[in-house]
Design a protein around this motif. Structure first.
Motif, short mmCIF file in Angstrom:
data_model
loop_
_atom_site.label_atom_id
_atom_site.label_comp_id
_atom_site.label_asym_id
_atom_site.label_seq_id
_atom_site.Cartn_x
_atom_site.Cartn_y
_atom_site.Cartn_z
N LEU A 110 72.03 36.24 109.82
CA LEU A 110 71.65 35.84 108.47
C LEU A 110 72.77 36.09 107.47
O LEU A 110 73.02 35.27 106.58
N ALA B 188 63.31 40.26 108.07
CA ALA B 188 63.63 39.50 109.28
C ALA B 188 63.72 40.40 110.50
O ALA B 188 63.37 40.01 111.61
N ARG C 109 75.50 33.45 107.81
CA ARG C 109 75.13 32.15 107.24
C ARG C 109 75.18 32.17 105.71
O ARG C 109 75.63 31.21 105.09
N ARG C 110 74.68 33.25 105.12
CA ARG C 110 74.57 33.32 103.66
C ARG C 110 75.87 33.75 102.99
O ARG C 110 76.26 33.22 101.96
#
Length: 268
Positions: free
Chosen positions: A56, A19, A59-60
């Protein structure tokens, strides 16, 4: 050993560097440079790539902590899991247009490094490891290849890679740091400077036998340690310290214990 599957965590670490890659490469040779309080360079690529990875992770794994070079610590200070990020390791190379910079993602569990990814965006090469899963090297879209350290028996047989510079060290201390490395020139079979994270990759692949980083931060180290250990190598700080090596302020990686002892005697 780990409450989460190591492969799951490693796969996510690989997602993070993938990413970050387009953000970094879109600014390669088209970046804006500013300077931190210690005089080291920072670019818009450093900051924006770290922002992408932090989002990221949030969120994870919202219960995980984060430590990044550009934005410092985040999340609960007592979280057992901590992601350690260096979006552009080797910013000096990046700003010069030299393609030997990397993106580092490490994961600590209770302070111990258990996952590491070293991604070289401009070279399209990646090294990655997790505890008990081995160390692996992949070029572009090729198949992963198991990475293993070489077997130099003595320093006089060894290829040693030193740091690219001391950009975060006050100017008056830089000469002293380089002088401490000079004995390697007369004792090792070959010495090269300019490695950043790549120098430790070369140790993992057996192309070099020792890498010396006299001045580092946790984000420079966390991703490297699992790779070196899973490739069969050993690591220590310059003073010989093994415990809590991610936060020791220096790092030496070697292919064998005997060689590590010799290197420590020279530069410690």
């Amino acid at each position: 050993m780990l409450k989460r599957e190591p492969q799951e965590l490693l796969d996510f670490a690989l997602e993070l560097v993938r990413a970050a890659e387009p953000v970094i490469l879109s600014r390669y040779r088209k970046h804006h440079v500013s300077y931190k309080a210690d005089g080291s360079e920072v670019t818009d690529a450093d900051r924006q790539a770290e922002e992408v990875m932090r989002e990221l992770i949030g969120r994870r794994f919202p219960d995980h902590a984060i430590l990044g070079e550009e934005f410092g610590p985040g999340g609960a200070s007592d979280a057992p899991w901590q992601w350690v990020l260096d979006p552009v390791d080797g910013t000096a190379s990046f700003t010069l247009g030299v393609p030997l910079f990397g993106t580092l993602v490490g994961l600590l569990h209770e302070g111990e490094p258990v996952v590491g990814v070293i991604h070289l965006p401009a070279l399209h090469e990646t090294m990655y490891a997790a505890t008990c899963l081995g160390c692996w090297w992949r070029e572009a879209r090729g198949e992963p290849v198991r990475a293993r350290v070489g077997g130099a028996r003595t320093l006089r047989e060894a290829v040693v890679i030193g740091p690219s510079g001391f950009g975060s060290v006050p100017p008056r201390q830089r000469e002293e740091e380089f002088r401490r490395l000079l004995p390697l020139l007369t004792t090792a079979a070959k010495v090269r400077f300019g490695g950043d994270c790549l120098q430790h990759v070369l140790v993992c692949r057996g192309a070099a036998h020792a890498a010396v980083d006299p001045v580092v931060h946790a984000w420079d180290v966390a991703a490297l340690v699992p790779c070196v250990l899973e490739a069969g190598g050993v690591v220590a700080a310059r003073d010989g310290r093994r415990e809590d090596v991610v936060f020791a302020g220096s790092l030496i990686s070697c292919c064998t214990e005997d060689l590590l002892g010799e290197v420590l005697n020279v530069v410690g």
